[in-house]
Design a protein around this motif. Structure first.
Motif, PDB file in Angstrom:
ATOM      1  N   GLN A   1      10.216  -3.705   2.818  1.00 24.80           N
ATOM      2  CA  GLN A   1      10.337  -2.479   2.040  1.00 24.80           C
ATOM      3  C   GLN A   1       9.089  -2.296   1.191  1.00 24.80           C
ATOM      4  OE1 GLN A   1      13.825  -2.372  -0.439  1.00 24.80           O
ATOM      5  NE2 GLN A   1      14.005  -0.141  -0.272  1.00 24.80           N
ATOM      6  N   GLY A   2       8.621  -1.054   1.080  1.00 19.83           N
ATOM      7  CA  GLY A   2       7.422  -0.785   0.299  1.00 19.83           C
ATOM      8  C   GLY A   2       7.726  -0.480  -1.165  1.00 19.83           C
ATOM      9  N   LEU A   3       6.662  -0.300  -1.939  1.00 17.17           N
ATOM     10  CA  LEU A   3       6.816  -0.038  -3.379  1.00 17.17           C
ATOM     11  C   LEU A   3       7.437   1.332  -3.643  1.00 17.17           C
ATOM     12  CD1 LEU A   3       3.387  -1.377  -4.751  1.00 17.17           C
ATOM     13  CD2 LEU A   3       5.613  -2.519  -4.787  1.00 17.17           C
ATOM     14  N   VAL A   4       7.034   2.337  -2.873  1.00 17.54           N
ATOM     15  CA  VAL A   4       7.533   3.697  -3.107  1.00 17.54           C
ATOM     16  C   VAL A   4       9.035   3.754  -2.889  1.00 17.54           C
ATOM     17  CG1 VAL A   4       7.460   6.090  -2.301  1.00 17.54           C
ATOM     18  CG2 VAL A   4       5.339   4.788  -2.559  1.00 17.54           C
ATOM     19  N   SER A   5       9.485   3.205  -1.785  1.00 16.28           N
ATOM     20  CA  SER A   5      10.922   3.238  -1.497  1.00 16.28           C
ATOM     21  C   SER A   5      11.708   2.336  -2.447  1.00 16.28           C
ATOM     22  CB  SER A   5      11.181   2.824  -0.050  1.00 16.28           C
ATOM     23  OG  SER A   5      10.653   1.535   0.215  1.00 16.28           O
ATOM     24  N   THR A   6      11.122   1.190  -2.812  1.00 14.29           N
ATOM     25  CA  THR A   6      11.816   0.271  -3.716  1.00 14.29           C
ATOM     26  C   THR A   6      12.039   0.899  -5.087  1.00 14.29           C
ATOM     27  OG1 THR A   6      10.920  -1.688  -2.611  1.00 14.29           O
ATOM     28  CG2 THR A   6      11.698  -1.969  -4.880  1.00 14.29           C
ATOM     29  N   PHE A   7      11.024   1.545  -5.593  1.00 12.66           N
ATOM     30  CA  PHE A   7      11.113   2.100  -6.958  1.00 12.66           C
ATOM     31  C   PHE A   7      11.419   3.608  -6.974  1.00 12.66           C
ATOM     32  CE2 PHE A   7       8.556  -1.755  -7.388  1.00 12.66           C
ATOM     33  CZ  PHE A   7       9.260  -2.399  -8.404  1.00 12.66           C
ATOM     34  N   GLY A   8      11.674   4.190  -5.818  1.00 12.35           N
ATOM     35  CA  GLY A   8      12.083   5.593  -5.755  1.00 12.35           C
ATOM     36  C   GLY A   8      11.034   6.570  -6.236  1.00 12.35           C
ATOM     37  N   ALA A   9       9.757   6.251  -6.041  1.00 10.13           N
ATOM     38  CA  ALA A   9       8.674   7.088  -6.557  1.00 10.13           C
ATOM     39  C   ALA A   9       8.584   8.439  -5.865  1.00 10.13           C
ATOM     40  CB  ALA A   9       7.338   6.349  -6.418  1.00 10.13           C
ATOM     41  N   ASN A  10       9.247   8.597  -4.718  1.00 12.05           N
ATOM     42  CA  ASN A  10       9.191   9.868  -3.988  1.00 12.05           C
ATOM     43  C   ASN A  10      10.354  10.808  -4.331  1.00 12.05           C
ATOM     44  OD1 ASN A  10      11.066   8.212  -2.838  1.00 12.05           O
ATOM     45  ND2 ASN A  10      10.461   8.600  -0.711  1.00 12.05           N
TER      46      ASN A  10
ATOM     47  N   SER B   1       0.836  -1.205   0.000  1.00 10.82           N
ATOM     48  CA  SER B   1       0.000   0.000   0.000  1.00 10.82           C
ATOM     49  C   SER B   1       0.869   1.252   0.000  1.00 10.82           C
ATOM     50  CB  SER B   1      -0.927   0.026   1.226  1.00 10.82           C
ATOM     51  OG  SER B   1      -1.777  -1.094   1.255  1.00 10.82           O
ATOM     52  N   PHE B   2       0.381   2.293  -0.684  1.00  4.54           N
ATOM     53  CA  PHE B   2       1.050   3.593  -0.623  1.00  4.54           C
ATOM     54  C   PHE B   2      -0.020   4.679  -0.705  1.00  4.54           C
ATOM     55  CE2 PHE B   2       1.009   2.402  -5.130  1.00  4.54           C
ATOM     56  CZ  PHE B   2       0.592   3.555  -5.767  1.00  4.54           C
ATOM     57  N   GLU B   3       0.385   5.902  -0.424  1.00  3.50           N
ATOM     58  CA  GLU B   3      -0.572   7.004  -0.340  1.00  3.50           C
ATOM     59  C   GLU B   3      -0.002   8.249  -1.036  1.00  3.50           C
ATOM     60  OE1 GLU B   3      -3.436   7.797   3.254  1.00  3.50           O
ATOM     61  OE2 GLU B   3      -1.527   8.838   3.626  1.00  3.50           O
ATOM     62  N   ILE B   4      -0.876   8.953  -1.733  1.00  2.92           N
ATOM     63  CA  ILE B   4      -0.491  10.218  -2.371  1.00  2.92           C
ATOM     64  C   ILE B   4      -1.301  11.342  -1.735  1.00  2.92           C
ATOM     65  CG2 ILE B   4      -0.522  11.577  -4.503  1.00  2.92           C
ATOM     66  CD1 ILE B   4      -0.009   9.060  -6.071  1.00  2.92           C
ATOM     67  N   ASP B   5      -0.622  12.371  -1.278  1.00  2.00           N
ATOM     68  CA  ASP B   5      -1.269  13.568  -0.735  1.00  2.00           C
ATOM     69  C   ASP B   5      -1.219  14.666  -1.790  1.00  2.00           C
ATOM     70  OD1 ASP B   5      -1.669  12.354   1.745  1.00  2.00           O
ATOM     71  OD2 ASP B   5       0.312  12.983   2.463  1.00  2.00           O
ATOM     72  N   ILE B   6      -2.369  15.241  -2.113  1.00  2.00           N
ATOM     73  CA  ILE B   6      -2.422  16.321  -3.107  1.00  2.00           C
ATOM     74  C   ILE B   6      -3.657  17.175  -2.858  1.00  2.00           C
ATOM     75  CG2 ILE B   6      -3.596  14.842  -4.796  1.00  2.00           C
ATOM     76  CD1 ILE B   6      -2.226  16.469  -7.008  1.00  2.00           C
ATOM     77  N   GLY B   7      -3.497  18.470  -2.914  1.00  2.00           N
ATOM     78  CA  GLY B   7      -4.633  19.372  -2.732  1.00  2.00           C
ATOM     79  C   GLY B   7      -5.321  19.235  -1.394  1.00  2.00           C
ATOM     80  N   GLY B   8      -4.586  18.895  -0.352  1.00  2.00           N
ATOM     81  CA  GLY B   8      -5.164  18.744   0.968  1.00  2.00           C
ATOM     82  C   GLY B   8      -5.911  17.445   1.179  1.00  2.00           C
ATOM     83  N   LYS B   9      -5.843  16.533   0.241  1.00  2.00           N
ATOM     84  CA  LYS B   9      -6.520  15.246   0.369  1.00  2.00           C
ATOM     85  C   LYS B   9      -5.523  14.113   0.191  1.00  2.00           C
ATOM     86  CE  LYS B   9     -10.966  16.962  -1.391  1.00  2.00           C
ATOM     87  NZ  LYS B   9     -12.022  16.778  -2.400  1.00  2.00           N
TER      88      LYS B   9
ATOM     89  N   PHE C   1       2.472  17.601  -4.565  1.00  2.00           N
ATOM     90  CA  PHE C   1       2.029  16.295  -4.072  1.00  2.00           C
ATOM     91  C   PHE C   1       3.199  15.577  -3.411  1.00  2.00           C
ATOM     92  CE2 PHE C   1       3.600  15.343  -8.323  1.00  2.00           C
ATOM     93  CZ  PHE C   1       4.292  14.150  -8.159  1.00  2.00           C
ATOM     94  N   SER C   2       2.858  14.619  -2.590  1.00  2.00           N
ATOM     95  CA  SER C   2       3.868  13.751  -1.968  1.00  2.00           C
ATOM     96  C   SER C   2       3.352  12.326  -2.010  1.00  2.00           C
ATOM     97  CB  SER C   2       4.145  14.173  -0.523  1.00  2.00           C
ATOM     98  OG  SER C   2       2.976  14.062   0.274  1.00  2.00           O
TER      99      SER C   2
END
Length: 426
Positions: free
Chosen positions: A229-238, A146-154, A217-218
């Motif tokens: 390890q999660g998907l975001v950290s594994t694939f460097g999406a951040n 699971s991962f989460e994207i924050d954008i526009g206050g949501k 966004f984050s």
């Protein structure tokens, strides 16, 4: 367009006896007036002859529509209310850095003054570019992530299931698909390098600029267990590759302004698109919109040719004469601006010469010459006559109406009835 046939005597014969019962005087006028005013008789007559008239009515409908298009195209060129020659265009002194358009409602009498724009920076959208991964590799174990994207206050959470056979490319594409389907203001894709056989997850904000200077966004992993390890950290999406920024520009040497978008409308009605920072001020100038003029003439040529094809297909001498009065009588004037006639009487344009004539004003002079007997005068009158009463150009057979009440009823009945019936139907 097929010629309009009103020789329906074979259909009329069966009705003649019935019609005779309603007239004692052999007067064609009284008989036909009766038919026209009698709902029962008219409906019966239409039922008998309706099929025979169907193709004619369709052809006349097409003629009416074509004549209207022709008149509209002519009016756009010759009338003061037309816009073909009244529009102007704004020219950028550096189209690599800035393009500009003029509001369509602003015409020559209200042209803005020439000005200049300096671009300090353009607006950019935040873009995250992930780590380059071997496409066929398997960098994460099977399981649910699971991962989460924050954008526009949501915040929006995503759940991705990774199977044993999923490669890095497959997993990154699963993430991109889930993000795109969420429609939350960012887009995602996998950028691949065929030579190195690698791929990177790319996430980009749909809009440029930032409201407060912060990231738009984050993205982060959630619900990650110990030692996992999660998907975001594994694939460097951040990993933020491009930070969001607003455009900074100035107009006519004024104070700097900011915009979240590169598409900006200035106070004088000019719309500009910022493409890159400029070393100095970019000058804006104005000239006639030759594109609008050429498009207007092209529309006229197309509608003229449509009418000419109708006239040729139906052998309509009256319509051909009216059109030849334009193309042949003014062949020299038309050719001077790049418009010629082919063997069928259609108008054809030399695009380069037409463009040149639009720039040097010859095109406008030809179509705006309102002097008596001039081309625009003749063109406008012809368009108005054809459009005002297209039926008179539908071919003589459609209106073979005999007003001589002294003629025998039978000899003129077919033509008279067909004409009256046509009038009734339309």
């Amino acid at each position: 367009m097929p010629s309009i046939n009103t020789n329906y005597s074979s259909y009329n014969t069966g009705l003649y006896g019935m019609m005779s019962m309603y007239t004692q005087s052999a007067s064609k006028t009284s008989t036909m007036n009766y038919l026209k005013t009698s709902d029962i008789m008219s409906r019966y007559s239409v039922g008998v002859l309706g099929n025979a008239f169907n193709s004619d009515l369709a052809s006349l409908t097409a003629l009416k529509a074509t004549t209207t298009s022709f008149k509209n195209a002519v009016d756009n060129l010759t009338k003061s209310s037309g816009t073909a020659f009244s529009k102007s265009a704004v020219i950028s002194g550096n189209e690599k850095a800035l393009t500009a358009t003029l509001n369509s409602k602003i015409f020559k009498p209200y042209m803005p003054k020439p000005g200049e724009v300096k671009i300090d920076q353009i607006a950019l959208a935040q873009k995250n570019v992930g780590t380059s991964m071997a496409s066929a590799g398997k960098s994460i174990t099977a399981g649910g992530y699971s991962f989460e994207i924050d954008i526009g206050g949501k915040s929006k959470a995503f759940n991705i299931n990774v199977s044993q056979n999923d490669t890095n490319d497959t997993i990154q594409k699963k993430m991109a698909l889930a993000i795109n389907n969420a429609n939350i203001g960012v887009t995602a894709s996998v950028s691949t390098n065929a030579k190195d056989k690698t791929g990177q997850l790319v996430i980009t904000a749909k809009e440029t600029g930032t409201a407060d200077g912060r990231d738009v966004f984050s993205i982060r992993d959630i619900n990650v267990g110990d030692g996992k390890q999660g998907l975001v950290s594994t694939f460097g999406a951040n990993n933020i590759d491009t930070k969001a920024q607003n455009a900074i520009y100035s107009v006519d040497g004024g104070t700097s302004k900011t915009s979240r978008s590169n598409d900006i409308t200035l106070d004088n009605g000019v719309s500009i698109k910022l493409k890159e920072a400029s070393d100095g001020a970019i000058k804006l100038s104005y000239q006639k919109d030759t594109k609008a003029a050429v498009e207007g003439v092209t529309s006229f040529i197309e509608s003229f040719n449509s009418l000419n094809e109708i006239a040729n297909d139906s052998g309509n001498a009256k319509l051909l004469t009216a059109l030849n009065g334009i193309s042949k009588s003014y062949a020299s004037s038309l050719s001077s601006v790049g418009i010629y006639s082919d063997t069928k009487g259609n108008l054809v344009a030399n695009s380069d010469k037409l463009e040149e004539s639009a720039k040097n004003g010859k095109l406008e002079n030809l179509f705006k010459d309102g002097g008596y007997g001039g081309f625009s005068n003749r063109l406008g009158n012809t368009a108005r006559m054809i459009s005002a009463n297209p039926m008179q150009y539908a071919g003589s057979s459609a209106f073979s109406l005999y007003g001589n009440s002294q003629s025998s009823f039978m000899s003129t009945y077919s033509a008279l009835f067909s004409g009256q019936l046509f009038n009734y139907m339309v």
